[in-house]
Design a protein around this motif. Structure first.
Motif, mmCIF file in Angstrom:
data_model
loop_
_atom_site.group_PDB
_atom_site.id
_atom_site.type_symbol
_atom_site.label_atom_id
_atom_site.label_comp_id
_atom_site.label_asym_id
_atom_site.label_seq_id
_atom_site.Cartn_x
_atom_site.Cartn_y
_atom_site.Cartn_z
ATOM 1 N N GLU A 104 -35.009 -16.020 -3.554
ATOM 2 C CA GLU A 104 -34.283 -17.351 -4.103
ATOM 3 C C GLU A 104 -33.341 -16.913 -5.205
ATOM 4 O OE1 GLU A 104 -34.889 -20.248 -2.651
ATOM 5 O OE2 GLU A 104 -36.325 -19.168 -1.186
ATOM 6 N N THR A 105 -33.113 -15.670 -5.436
ATOM 7 C CA THR A 105 -32.405 -15.208 -6.659
ATOM 8 C C THR A 105 -30.967 -16.121 -6.707
ATOM 9 O OG1 THR A 105 -31.343 -13.695 -7.986
ATOM 10 C CG2 THR A 105 -31.346 -13.381 -5.682
ATOM 11 N N THR A 106 -30.484 -16.446 -7.891
ATOM 12 C CA THR A 106 -29.180 -17.138 -8.020
ATOM 13 C C THR A 106 -28.009 -15.824 -7.738
ATOM 14 O OG1 THR A 106 -29.283 -16.588 -10.527
ATOM 15 C CG2 THR A 106 -30.025 -18.588 -9.894
ATOM 16 N N ARG B 196 -23.917 -15.765 -5.563
ATOM 17 C CA ARG B 196 -24.423 -16.636 -4.804
ATOM 18 C C ARG B 196 -24.537 -18.115 -5.516
ATOM 19 N NH1 ARG B 196 -30.608 -16.666 -2.885
ATOM 20 N NH2 ARG B 196 -30.331 -15.362 -0.836
ATOM 21 N N VAL C 162 -30.582 -11.065 -15.414
ATOM 22 C CA VAL C 162 -30.185 -12.086 -14.342
ATOM 23 C C VAL C 162 -29.770 -13.657 -15.184
ATOM 24 C CG1 VAL C 162 -30.175 -13.500 -12.276
ATOM 25 C CG2 VAL C 162 -31.265 -11.049 -12.513
ATOM 26 N N ALA D 217 -22.112 -21.310 -4.092
ATOM 27 C CA ALA D 217 -22.546 -22.563 -3.808
ATOM 28 C C ALA D 217 -21.758 -23.791 -4.644
ATOM 29 C CB ALA D 217 -24.013 -22.904 -4.080
ATOM 30 N N ASP E 10 -36.557 -11.075 -4.591
ATOM 31 C CA ASP E 10 -36.702 -12.346 -4.954
ATOM 32 C C ASP E 10 -35.629 -13.274 -4.020
ATOM 33 O OD1 ASP E 10 -36.411 -14.989 -6.141
ATOM 34 O OD2 ASP E 10 -35.601 -14.027 -8.406
#
Ligand SMILES: Cc1ncc(COP(=O)(O)O)c(C=O)c1O
Lengths: 454, 375
Positions: free
Chosen positions: A200-202, A160, A329, A164, A198
């Protein structure tokens, strides 16, 4: 004095070099994720074609490259080896610096060296679709390119944070007909469970691998493909090192220092193994191999050498490797391709045994180096590659201090044309110098057994 | 309609211009040295940029706000507090804030310095967000925007339709002006207010996916530190002041004095609100001890400001390798240069020119440290 050292098409290697028979002792076998027992080929049949499973545990020293694969590799291979005259001059070093430029491939990195044979073997065995993960997007675009040439469909789970950061990588995958999904996604159980914990995890490579493996395991027409880490991937990359060796030989050069960046380890492996053979044989005892990784994700320098999963969900076999823990992560550094908790079992073994060594750098210092490189040699390299550049510059500066005339070669694994947002972040001082608090993490993990039977 | 309580401390900053390092108790001296009020014009600068926005101002009369608003061309305001004296002071600020609180404003926008912030906080606490337009001599508190324009931009963006105003914890720091004038900086954490800010914008040029949510970031840090603390039951942990360390205590399920130092071992609270002596006693009893501190104030202090309990003696007894610094990514972006000021320059130097800061779950950063004290 030559700048570009080029090989003719008929000098492209016809075989891959397999380092396994040259290792002092056999690799520890991969283990079954459920039982912990050594893996048998059948365990992998639902996600890999037989030929790749065979190559994974092969004892042949040289393995023929299929003609159809060679025909495609010839689109950009052999790649140039370039003498960094301007960088040397800028640094004022007596050292010779060479870089093997893999950025000339259509997707822009070393990744298609393995994407093409992987797609080919899958096509041969009647597979219709391949699923995979991608970090920075280099691997995803390479596999999109390769599958499309063999008429296969391709589904790519893209981490993710990179999705972006690098929107045009996604566009490339589209051009080559692949589907690109930001990971974690709601399409897989693995993705759903991460998002639940989560939202909002990256994301991470470990998570994306879980998604891609699950996709393949639950669809009979679909296989999985991994862009790094595994032995067969490292094997396919050895065209790079073999060419480099021949190019240097044409100048009567042989390296003192061999450098590459390490995410899962494939470009470093492919570049270094043909040279490592000489060291293992004993003819080049002093040859120095440097694996370079980010301080944010220092697998080889701070990790444990143990069995661990290759992915977050624990779907892949257990591999004996350096690892930061399969559920780690890593922070969202711009070198997305280096955000991997583990590393190639062969590279891990060689580092563990002291045949090779590893170092790590912070994010902003590697961009300093990439800038120096861009302003001397011209090439704007990928953030992953900039780690190798930084190490080469540091070694060259050390040569200057000591007055040593070493020959330094590094693998320039990819261009940074789609990474300009990372450079923008560098110029606006937005880069955080992440590092791995290893002592604290060891303490935090001391109470929790991570992997069954390990 | 957004309701803002607006207050200007007209004398703020007057001392600084004439070399007085603060104006508290020295107004006459400042005037005799030729100081002129600057806060009203700074306030006007900010107000000018707010004209036309859907804001209703509750103001104080004359130089305490009304004049700045009128000059900025703002007409949607009412005067709710009249200044009776010629010379305004802390009592006026306090009285006006009581009225703001009773009238239920959404935010208090003030123009002044650390002293003004302290007076306002003493009435409002963390009940109403406050935002400072900088005009004072010293601004060590984090409730201040960098410039008057920045203050206006924060509000403007916060008021954009469909957006929620982002609020963060912001320290109010109390500086003792007497010692400050002698060249010593004796600060104390006075309280933690709530203040609007511009979140890390998700632009292509920015570090994408840095957690823009402070609460989440604090939770992630707390989760990690809880695992560390529980993983090392033989180590005594002293948690310093601030909201990040408070989040760690919450995660551990123990009470925390927001402004003080509390000790925990094996998940149990050992002592609360420790002074230097108490810390030293604990260190003598516990061969293994660590200090967990965050960044205090707008200047990036890790030790030394708001943390007087941690004297050079304490730091030496602990050993610098036993100091764990924690801070949210947002906090670091606000204070890119950290510094350590224990009061012992030689000891400060031992920390080197960068320090590791834990910023998330199993995530840390290396952050540069300044040699000399800013400000
Ligand atoms: C340009 C480039 N270099 C290096 C890497 C790291 O991968 P590996 O270690 O497998 O070579 C990547 C991965 O995405 C990449 O894109």
């Amino acid at each position: 004095m030559k700048t570009k050292i080029l090989l003719d098409e008929d000098q492209m290697p016809r075989q891959w070099y397999n380092i396994q028979p040259d290792l002092p002792s056999p690799l520890d076998p991969p283990r079954h994720p459920g039982t912990g027992k050594p893996l048998v080929p059948d365990d992998l049949r639902h996600i890999f074609p037989m030929e790749l499973i065979r190559q994974e545990m092969d004892d042949r020293r040289f393995i023929d490259i299929p003609q159809e694969v060679q025909d495609i590799l010839l689109l950009w291979r052999p790649t140039p080896l370039i003498r960094a005259h301007r960088l040397e001059k800028h640094l004022g070093t007596p050292a010779h610096i060479y870089y093997k430029y893999e950025g000339v491939s259509p997707p822009g990195s070393h990744k298609p060296n393995t994407a093409v044979p992987q797609a080919y073997y899958n096509m041969k065995e009647g597979i219709e679709r391949i699923s995979t993960e991608t970090g920075a997007g280099q691997w995803g675009s390479a596999l999109a390119f390769a599958t499309q040439l063999f008429g296969l469909a391709c589904t790519i789970y893209m981490v993710r944070s990179s999705y972006a950061q690098k929107p045009y990588r996604k566009s490339m995958m589209h051009v080559w007909g692949a589907e690109c999904i930001p990971s974690p996604s709601t399409k897989t159980k693995a993705g759903q469970s991460v998002l639940e914990k989560d939202p909002e995890t990256t994301g991470s490579l470990g998570i994306a691998i879980s998604e891609a493996v699950e996709d393949a395991a639950t669809h009979s027409d679909t296989n999985y493909s991994l862009g790094s880490v595994l032995n067969h991937v490292c094997l396919h990359q050895t065209v790079v090192g073999q060419e480099c060796k021949e190019q240097l030989a044409s100048l009567d050069e042989y390296p003192d220092v061999v450098i590459g960046c390490v995410g899962g380890g494939s470009n470093f492996a492919g570049f270094s193994f043909p040279f490592a053979r000489d060291k293992l044989k004993g003819t080049r005892k002093d040859l120095d191999f440097i694996a370079v990784e980010p301080a944010a994700c220092p697998t080889l320098t701070k990790g444990l050498y143990t069995y661990d999963y290759g992915d977050v969900a624990g779907l892949t076999p257990l591999l004996k490797m350096f690892t930061l823990g399969h559920d780690f992560v890593p922070p969202a550094i711009h070198a997305g391709g280096l955000r991997y908790h583990g590393a190639s079992p062969i590279v891990s073994r060689l580092v563990h045994d002291g045949v090779m060594r590893a170092i790590s750098y912070h994010q902003s210092e590697v961009f300093d180096a990439a800038q120096t490189f861009a302003r001397t040699e011209g090439f704007i390299v990928a953030p992953e590659t900039s780690h190798a550049v930084k190490a080469a510059i540091d070694v060259a500066l050390e040569c200057k201090r000591k007055g040593e005339k070493k020959t330094i070669v590094f693998n320039c694994s990819g261009h940074g044309d789609f990474d300009m947002s990372a450079y923008d972040a560098y110029y606006t001082r937005q880069l955080a110098d992440y590092e791995y608090p290893d002592q604290l993490i060891r303490e935090a993990l001391s109470q929790i057994p991570r992997v069954p039977g390990a | 309609m957004f309701r803002i309580g607006f207050i200007v401390n007209p004398v703020a900053g007057m001392g600084g211009a004439v070399g007085l390092k603060g104006t508290d108790g020295l107004f006459d001296e400042a005037v005799s040295r030729g100081a002129v009020p600057r806060a009203p014009s700074r306030a006007e600068e900010a107000a000018r940029l707010l004209a036309g926005l859907p804001i209703h101002f509750l103001a104080c009369s004359g130089p305490m706000g009304e004049e700045s608003l009128a000059r900025a061309g703002i007409d949607d305001y009412e005067v709710v507090y009249n200044v009776h004296k010629e010379r305004t002071g802390a009592t006026d600020t306090i009285a006006a804030c009581r009225i703001f609180a009773e009238s239920g404003v959404d935010l208090v926008l003030f123009c002044g310095g650390d002293g003004t912030a302290r007076d306002i906080y003493s009435v409002l606490g963390d009940s109403i967000p406050i935002l400072g337009i900088p005009a004072g001599v010293k601004m060590y508190s984090s409730v201040f925007a960098i410039t008057p324009e920045a203050a206006a931009t924060i509000l403007e963006e916060g008021l954009e339709t469909g957006r929620e105003m982002h609020i963060r914890d912001a320290e109010v720091v109390d500086v003792d002006e007497e010692s400050y004038r002698r060249g010593e900086l004796a600060t104390r954490l006075f309280g933690i207010a709530r203040s609007p800010y511009r979140p890390g914008l998700v632009q292509m040029t920015k570090e994408v996916y840095e957690d823009p949510d402070e609460e989440r970031a604090k939770r992630n840090i707390a989760l990690f530190l809880r695992e560390v603390i529980e993983g090392t039951p033989d180590i005594l942990y002293i948690l310093g002041p601030g909201m990040t360390t408070a989040a760690i205590a919450r995660e551990l399920g123990i009470p925390k004095t927001i402004l003080g130092f509390d000790a925990v071992k094996a998940g149990e609270l050992v002592a609360s609100d420790l002074e230097e002596r108490g810390i030293c006693t604990l260190l003598a009893d516990n061969p293994r001890a660590r200090l967990v501190v965050s960044i205090i104030g707008a200047q990036g202090a890790i030790l030394g400001r708001g943390t007087q309990q941690v004297t050079p003696r304490v730091v030496r007894a602990l050993g610098k390798e036993n100091i764990i610094v924690v801070a949210t990514p947002h906090k670091i972006s606000q204070t890119p240069h950290l510094f350590i000021d224990t009061g012992d320059a030689e000891l400060d130097r031992e920390f080197g020119d960068s320090i590791q800061v834990v910023t998330g779950y199993m995530i840390a950063r290396r952050v540069r440290m300044e040699r000399s004290l800013p400000g």
